[in-house]
Write an enzyme that holds these catalytic residues in place. Structure first.
Site, PDB file in Angstrom:
ATOM      1  N   ASP A  30      -4.477   6.189  13.687  1.00  0.00           N
ATOM      2  CA  ASP A  30      -4.671   7.063  12.508  1.00  0.00           C
ATOM      3  C   ASP A  30      -6.066   7.746  12.405  1.00  0.00           C
ATOM      4  O   ASP A  30      -6.278   7.960  11.109  1.00  0.00           O
ATOM      5  CB  ASP A  30      -4.047   6.283  11.324  1.00  0.00           C
ATOM      6  CG  ASP A  30      -2.690   5.927  11.429  1.00  0.00           C
ATOM      7  OD1 ASP A  30      -2.110   6.097  12.688  1.00  0.00           O
ATOM      8  OD2 ASP A  30      -2.086   5.455  10.526  1.00  0.00           O
ATOM      9  N   GLU A  78      -0.034   8.731  11.244  1.00  0.00           N
ATOM     10  CA  GLU A  78       0.849   8.442  10.184  1.00  0.00           C
ATOM     11  C   GLU A  78       1.352   9.506   9.938  1.00  0.00           C
ATOM     12  O   GLU A  78       0.603  10.868   9.589  1.00  0.00           O
ATOM     13  CB  GLU A  78      -0.099   7.705   9.059  1.00  0.00           C
ATOM     14  CG  GLU A  78       1.099   7.382   7.975  1.00  0.00           C
ATOM     15  CD  GLU A  78       0.653   6.688   6.813  1.00  0.00           C
ATOM     16  OE1 GLU A  78      -0.694   6.059   6.949  1.00  0.00           O
ATOM     17  OE2 GLU A  78       1.178   6.421   5.736  1.00  0.00           O
ATOM     18  N   LYS A 135       4.116   7.525  13.507  1.00  0.00           N
ATOM     19  CA  LYS A 135       4.802   6.497  12.922  1.00  0.00           C
ATOM     20  C   LYS A 135       4.964   6.911  11.293  1.00  0.00           C
ATOM     21  O   LYS A 135       4.042   7.385  10.561  1.00  0.00           O
ATOM     22  CB  LYS A 135       3.652   5.279  12.979  1.00  0.00           C
ATOM     23  CG  LYS A 135       2.611   5.127  12.366  1.00  0.00           C
ATOM     24  CD  LYS A 135       1.599   4.130  12.824  1.00  0.00           C
ATOM     25  CE  LYS A 135       0.388   4.139  12.260  1.00  0.00           C
ATOM     26  NZ  LYS A 135       0.039   4.338  10.745  1.00  0.00           N
ATOM     27  N   LYS A 138       3.127   2.168   8.000  1.00  0.00           N
ATOM     28  CA  LYS A 138       1.717   1.640   8.156  1.00  0.00           C
ATOM     29  C   LYS A 138       1.638   0.906   9.445  1.00  0.00           C
ATOM     30  O   LYS A 138       0.477   1.031   9.919  1.00  0.00           O
ATOM     31  CB  LYS A 138       1.200   0.816   6.952  1.00  0.00           C
ATOM     32  CG  LYS A 138       1.452   1.512   5.504  1.00  0.00           C
ATOM     33  CD  LYS A 138       0.775   2.613   5.285  1.00  0.00           C
ATOM     34  CE  LYS A 138       0.901   3.175   4.154  1.00  0.00           C
ATOM     35  NZ  LYS A 138       0.389   4.563   3.844  1.00  0.00           N
ATOM     36  N   VAL A 163      -8.386   3.486  11.675  1.00  0.00           N
ATOM     37  CA  VAL A 163      -8.468   3.307   9.994  1.00  0.00           C
ATOM     38  C   VAL A 163      -7.086   3.229   9.693  1.00  0.00           C
ATOM     39  O   VAL A 163      -6.085   3.638  10.058  1.00  0.00           O
ATOM     40  CB  VAL A 163      -9.117   4.495   9.518  1.00  0.00           C
ATOM     41  CG1 VAL A 163     -10.485   4.594  10.052  1.00  0.00           C
ATOM     42  CG2 VAL A 163      -8.281   5.693   9.891  1.00  0.00           C
ATOM     43  N   THR A 164      -6.882   2.744   8.362  1.00  0.00           N
ATOM     44  CA  THR A 164      -8.082   1.864   7.632  1.00  0.00           C
ATOM     45  C   THR A 164      -7.976   0.445   7.992  1.00  0.00           C
ATOM     46  O   THR A 164      -6.728   0.199   8.241  1.00  0.00           O
ATOM     47  CB  THR A 164      -7.998   2.112   6.384  1.00  0.00           C
ATOM     48  OG1 THR A 164      -6.837   1.546   5.716  1.00  0.00           O
ATOM     49  CG2 THR A 164      -8.311   3.553   5.686  1.00  0.00           C
ATOM     50  N   CYS A 168      -3.350   0.458   7.786  1.00  0.00           N
ATOM     51  CA  CYS A 168      -2.513   0.439   8.824  1.00  0.00           C
ATOM     52  C   CYS A 168      -3.110  -0.547  10.243  1.00  0.00           C
ATOM     53  O   CYS A 168      -2.384  -0.476  11.025  1.00  0.00           O
ATOM     54  CB  CYS A 168      -2.727   1.973   9.549  1.00  0.00           C
ATOM     55  SG  CYS A 168      -1.504   2.900   8.097  1.00  0.00           S
ATOM     56  N   GLN A 208      -8.358 -19.384  11.037  1.00  0.00           N
ATOM     57  CA  GLN A 208      -7.575 -20.210  11.469  1.00  0.00           C
ATOM     58  C   GLN A 208      -7.402 -20.152  12.728  1.00  0.00           C
ATOM     59  O   GLN A 208      -6.181 -20.278  13.478  1.00  0.00           O
ATOM     60  CB  GLN A 208      -6.275 -20.094  10.552  1.00  0.00           C
ATOM     61  CG  GLN A 208      -6.476 -20.122   9.206  1.00  0.00           C
ATOM     62  CD  GLN A 208      -5.279 -19.986   8.254  1.00  0.00           C
ATOM     63  OE1 GLN A 208      -4.350 -20.702   8.147  1.00  0.00           O
ATOM     64  NE2 GLN A 208      -5.057 -18.664   7.768  1.00  0.00           N
TER      65      GLN A 208
HETATM   66  C1  C5J Z   1      -3.804   4.158   7.195  1.00  0.00           C
HETATM   67  C2  C5J Z   1      -3.216   4.560   4.669  1.00  0.00           C
HETATM   68  N1  C5J Z   1      -3.912   4.975   8.232  1.00  0.00           N
HETATM   69  N2  C5J Z   1      -4.478   3.896   4.467  1.00  0.00           N
HETATM   70  N3  C5J Z   1      -3.065   4.563   6.074  1.00  0.00           N
HETATM   71  O1  C5J Z   1      -4.519   3.058   6.863  1.00  0.00           O
HETATM   72  O2  C5J Z   1      -2.647   4.757   3.850  1.00  0.00           O
END
Ligand code: C5J
Length: 234
Positions: A30, A78, A135, A138, A163-164, A168, A208
């Protein structure tokens, strides 16, 4: 030029990460104008989008080296259909953004396929032949052909950027982990509007015994790729 079958091992959290180019994809999540530039989805949610631009130079360096090595590149966006038939009302109506998904903004309709704001930033623009996944959620695997495309290509390992970090990227890495992929998140090639969320996401994914995956800076990946390239007869 490397054949792509060199086994590479780099220092990573929580322990060294092993991959070979031939069975690894670089997944760039994204890196769209909608998240990184003013006037897009990220800003409508009240975020300071300037924070995200900091990762562009390091991401460009990894993308260039990966392309030179001949590795598979996957870009995601996205993105929703123009009629918003793939956007659940719960997603569109949540909260109090200044513009909602599908509304007209300064870069076109927010998070809608084909709009200027929905494109990947010029610095990381896909090349012809690279996989681009639109997509609606997320995660990069939900309601997309990504799983079958990776299987067809014989991919076992994923390097993540984008990001972020805690939205996502983390969702996609968790989806990939559940599908059996070993995943490495490149720490200086991912960013959040909230620095403490980025730090927490990196820590929780590698905790972990790499419960979701590994994290590492881009430098050792670049060094391993350069070493493999230099080791091959020309
Ligand atoms: C992504 C969002 N790409 N933060 N989307 O992280 O809504």
């Amino acid at each position: 030029m490397s054949t792509g079958t060199d086994i590479m091992q780099i220092p990573a959290n929580p322990f060294p990460f092993t991959f070979e180019v031939a069975t690894t994809a670089l997944v760039i999540i994204d890196m769209q104008r909608d998240f990184i530039e003013p006037g897009g989805f990220g800003e409508t949610l009240g975020n300071n989008v300037a924070l995200l631009a900091a990762i562009v130079p390091a991401s460009q360096a990894v993308l260039a080296a990966w392309r030179t090595a001949g590795g598979l590149v996957v870009h995601t966006r996205e993105a929703h259909e123009a009629d918003l038939s793939d956007c659940p009302p719960a997603k569109r109506e949540r909260g109090n953004p200044s513009l909602r998904i599908g509304d007209e903004g300064p870069m076109g309709r927010i998070l809608v396929k084909g709009e200027p704001g929905n494109q990947i930033i010029a610095e990381l623009a896909p090349l012809a032949g690279e996989i681009v996944i639109d997509k609606p959620g997320k995660g990069a695997f939900y309601a997309t052909p990504l799983s079958s495309l990776l299987q067809q290509a014989g991919i076992k390992t994923l390097l993540f950027m984008g990001v972020t970090t805690e939205v996502c990227v983390q969702t996609s890495m968790r989806e990939a982990n559940d599908r059996g992929y070993d995943c490495l998140l490149l720490e200086d090639c991912t960013e959040s509007y909230f620095p403490h969320f980025k730090a927490a996401a990196l820590e929780m994914m590698s905790a972990q015994g790499a419960i979701v995956g590994w994290t590492a800076p881009s430098a050792p990946v670049l060094a391993a790729l350069a070493q493999a390239a230099g080791a091959q007869p020309h």
